[in-house]
Scaffold this motif. Structure first.
Motif: not given
Length: 346
Positions: A6, A8, A36, A52, A54, A75, A78-79
């Motif tokens: 993931a 950011d 993200f 995603v 964000a 972001s 969420l990550a």
């Protein structure tokens, strides 16, 4: 299945599009990336990347803890949630360390028995990389924190750098055990006694600043404030040295001729000491792994950070680091049932 990282994309100095380009380079090498950030700024997305949207960023938030709590759609939040949920194996964030650490603590959480997560980075010293722990996660620490940093760094050196028996040193102003602040003196005694119990690492005592690049120790332990200054000083000196070499090599016709002969060797040397080659710092002490590259990295450095995270997951850096701490009895005792639980402030 490929390892999933993931990423950011908010907060990096060169913007989300540059992060997306780095993610594309990493995806071409077999890593699955979930990106993200502001989708409209990514441009065309390469295969192997899931986006995603964000756009909310807390990279520059003055209070990272409050920002992480009050911005669930940010972001980095969420990550780290994706990692905590098992939708990704690790995270990478090129924004500020504070928000990344705060979001990771709230969502991924500390591993059992860990006092404080720490940033550990293998500094690209030619011939003998040196891992410095901590380089920015904790500005104030206690002696028991530094003991854990030593074991985390030693385990990282074994797993990632292949150092069979890492030498651990404590950054101070003199080699004598009596030199340094009261904290350093206490940590010196604690590391000496603790490491004497095991048979996998060696404690080499205090290490002075000039001995860090000389390779006196494979792992250098310090607080995050001092470590961050030491790291950036080393990076600055390396960059300025390369600039001066380029200036001298083009100062005259004779120098240019000599420079052409030295060019292949100098390019190889630059590659070794370039901070982007290292990929960034490992955020150790969490239940899952994080990697924090420098905010000014280009797509090359971002790609290296993603690949670094993937290799660390593949090598089980988190599990092996925790096992080393457990074997050395360096983990914090478990809380009694009913004791209050708190999240450490970054």
């Amino acid at each position: 299945m490929p390892i999933t990282v993931a990423v950011d994309a908010n907060g990096a100095d060169l913007g989300p599009a540059e992060v997306a380009a780095g993610a594309a380079d990493a995806a071409q090498q077999g890593v699955r990336v979930v990106l993200f950030g502001p989708a409209e700024q990514f441009g065309e997305v390469a295969d192997g990347i899931e986006v995603v949207d964000a756009p909310v960023s807390i990279a520059k938030a003055p209070d990272p803890v409050r920002a992480s709590r009050s911005n669930p759609d940010a972001s980095i939040v969420l990550a780290t949630r994706a990692v905590a949920a098992g939708d990704a194996d690790a995270f990478v964030s090129g924004g500020s360390t504070g928000p990344a650490l705060a979001a990771a603590l709230f969502n991924i959480k500390r591993a059992s028995g860990i006092h404080r997560p720490a940033l550990a980075i293998p500094v690209p010293v030619p011939g003998h990389p040196v891992t410095i722990v901590d380089v920015g996660a904790n500005t104030e620490v206690r002696a028991e924190h530094l003991v854990q940093f030593g074991f985390m760094g030693a385990a990282l050196a074994q797993v990632v750098l292949g150092v069979e028996r890492p030498r651990v040193g404590l950054l101070s102003i003199g080699e004598e055990a009596s030199k340094g602040t009261p904290l350093v003196i206490e940590a010196h005694a604690a590391l000496r006694d603790r490491l004497a119990e095991g048979d996998t690492f060696d404690f080499v005592g205090n290490v002075e600043g000039n001995e860090v690049p000389a390779g006196k120790a494979d792992v250098v332990v310090t607080d995050g404030f001092t470590g961050n200054i030491a790291l950036k000083l080393m990076e600055g000196v390396s960059e300025e040295m390369l600039r001066q070499i380029r200036s001298v090599a083009t100062s005259s016709r004779r120098a240019k001729a000599g420079g052409m002969l030295l060019r292949p060797a100098l390019l190889e040397f630059r590659e070794v000491i370039d901070p982007e080659s290292a990929g960034g710092a490992y955020l150790l002490g969490l239940r899952r792994l994080g990697v924090v590259p420098h905010g000014r990295f280009s797509r090359r450095g971002i790609a290296q950070a993603i690949l670094l995270a993937a290799r660390a997951v593949d090598g089980d850096v988190v599990g092996r680091t925790h096992a080393a701490l457990e074997a050395a009895h360096a983990l914090r005792p478990a809380r009694l049932s009913g004791s209050p639980s708190t999240v450490a402030s970054p």
